[in-house]
Design an enzyme around this catalytic site. Structure first.
Site, short mmCIF file in Angstrom:
data_model
loop_
_atom_site.label_atom_id
_atom_site.label_comp_id
_atom_site.label_asym_id
_atom_site.label_seq_id
_atom_site.Cartn_x
_atom_site.Cartn_y
_atom_site.Cartn_z
N HIS A 305 0.82 -1.22 0.00
CA HIS A 305 0.00 0.00 0.00
C HIS A 305 0.85 1.27 0.00
O HIS A 305 0.41 2.32 0.48
CB HIS A 305 -0.96 0.01 1.19
CG HIS A 305 -1.86 -1.18 1.26
ND1 HIS A 305 -2.70 -1.54 0.22
CD2 HIS A 305 -2.05 -2.12 2.24
CE1 HIS A 305 -3.37 -2.64 0.56
NE2 HIS A 305 -2.98 -3.01 1.76
N HIS A 334 -0.59 -3.92 7.12
CA HIS A 334 -0.66 -4.91 8.20
C HIS A 334 0.68 -5.05 8.90
O HIS A 334 1.32 -6.12 8.91
CB HIS A 334 -1.15 -6.24 7.65
CG HIS A 334 -2.50 -6.14 7.02
ND1 HIS A 334 -2.99 -7.05 6.12
CD2 HIS A 334 -3.48 -5.20 7.15
CE1 HIS A 334 -4.20 -6.69 5.73
NE2 HIS A 334 -4.52 -5.57 6.34
#
Length: 441
Positions: A305, A334
């Site tokens: 991301h 994450h």
């Protein structure tokens, strides 16, 4: 309703630690295995026993000022009396009962029909302690990207085992229902049962993540955020917002602004106009700490991301620096990461580049997308570690923000280790508005 503490659960799991220290910051080599976390089955969280028993109970602050609470629950049948909350002052004998009537709704998603979703707002609550908001200490916990795996369970267990904290701020990605065929809506039900032991007793407030969008054109489900908006109500109208995806609340000495990464935010859009007006309302003599929640991080040195929050950063970062926002919490990635106080709002005319620079008026950016979700850990950090990154680790865990007074707060991040949480990162924070000074771990 207690406003005396504010705690913050950010999410993580790992083993023994080695730290690589550079001029940029610390990269912990303590990393949990990156394989997807094993999800708990639907049978792990069955409906409660008993006829038409309420379930998935959760509470959230019900207004901007903290004098109301939204009580939400689900029932299989919509019978008379099933939409009523009875409450009374804690110090009384219960003889002064009051009733709050819930709104009731149900929704369809593909071949699924929800139970009856009830949301009742109880109002005119008393502050505890009843002292000046600006002098209140506060502990808030933050979660993000939790899901419902065995790793998620460890994160929630570690949070609930810590006696500190009276509220949770959740930075998006709740049930991960859309990781399943046809966005299996039963996973929303099992998730509600999973978090109920905490969410029914402490107020949770939410920012929406990408997993709340639930857009599935292939099955003719084209209304974004349908399950999330039906199940999780927030007091957005109290802050003059036109959408539950962006709003604000005040909690003790803290002003909390929730933004939406997945709604329009450019100039002239409703979210942009609302934020511009909202920042003007922040009274730092009353709520000295200013915290923002947004799902997609603006500063992220993980390859997962990477730069996804860049356009929103370019739009809003000058406002954050001007208004001396203290902390911005994000999820989505994450893993765990904490930045230094930096900004990237000045164009360098010499080399034509715009790069982050040290800025004591800027927020600290914390990514806490490490709740334990089904997709596993994002264990691919960029190398070398960028100068703006202070600490990063590919693990699951939780964090605690202890606001001591109007000028100082202590922040700790706890990685999950077997059946306990271990402090892996900490820093003393100084209020930007009053003390724009260097901070120490």
């Amino acid at each position: 309703m207690e406003l005396s503490h504010l705690a913050l659960v950010c999410a993580a799991i790992a083993f023994s630690s080695i730290f690589v220290v550079s001029q940029a910051g610390i990269t912990s080599t303590h990393a949990r295995v990156s394989e997807p976390s094993e999800e708990m089955s639907l049978e792990t969280f069955p409906p409660p026993a008993g006829y038409n028993a309420p379930e998935q109970v959760h509470i959230t602050q019900g207004d901007n000022a903290g004098r109301a609470m939204i009580i939400s629950w689900v029932m299989p049948l919509n019978e008379d009396g099933s939409n009523v909350v009875t409450y009374w002052i804690a110090s009384s004998d219960g003889s002064d009962n009051k009733n709050a009537i819930a709104t009731t709704s149900s929704y369809r998603y593909f071949n699924y029909t929800s139970g009856y979703l009830h949301h009742a707002t109880i109002k005119k609550l008393e502050y505890d302690p009843s002292k000046s908001r600006s002098r209140c200490s506060l502990h808030i916990r933050y979660y993000s990207d939790l899901g419902q795996t065995y790793a998620s369970n460890q994160t929630l267990y570690n949070y609930m085992s810590n006696p500190k904290g009276q509220a949770v701020l959740f930075v998006g990605d709740l049930s991960y229902a859309d990781d399943h065929p046809n966005h299996d809506q039963r996973k929303w039900d099992s998730y509600g049962r999973f978090v109920e032991p905490s969410a029914a007793y402490q107020p949770w407030s939410w920012a929406a993540g990408n997993y709340e969008i639930d857009y599935a054109q292939s099955i003719s489900e084209t209304q974004p955020f349908k399950p999330y908006k039906n199940r999780y109500h927030v007091p957005y109208k109290a802050s003059q917002s036109t959408s539950p995806l962006w709003y604000s609340i005040k909690r003790a000495s803290t002003y909390i602004i929730v933004l939406s990464s997945y709604s329009a935010y450019d100039k002239y859009t409703p979210q942009n106009s609302w934020l511009q007006d909202e920042l003007k309302k922040v009274n730092r003599s009353e709520t000295s700490w200013l915290i923002v929640l947004v799902h997609a991080p603006w500063y992220n040195s993980n390859n997962y991301h990477y730069m996804e929050g860049e356009s929103m950063r370019v739009t809003f970062e000058p406002w954050f620096v001007e208004n001396k926002v203290d902390i911005v919490f994000a999820g989505h990635v994450h893993a765990y990461e904490r930045s230094k106080r930096i900004s990237n709002i000045h164009y360098n005319i010499t080399d034509g580049m715009s790069t982050p620079v040290k800025d004591q008026n800027a927020p600290i950016y914390i990514t806490i997308g490490d709740g334990g979700n089904i997709e596993g850990i994002a264990n691919s950090f960029t190398d070398p570690q960028p100068s703006y990154s202070a600490f990063r680790e590919a693990s699951f865990g939780h964090a605690l923000l202890e606001i001591k007074n109007r000028t100082h707060a202590h922040y700790t991040w706890h990685r999950n280790k077997e059946d306990e949480a271990v402090i892996a990162d900490s820093i003393w924070l100084k209020k930007r508005y009053y003390l724009p000074e260097e901070e120490t771990a």
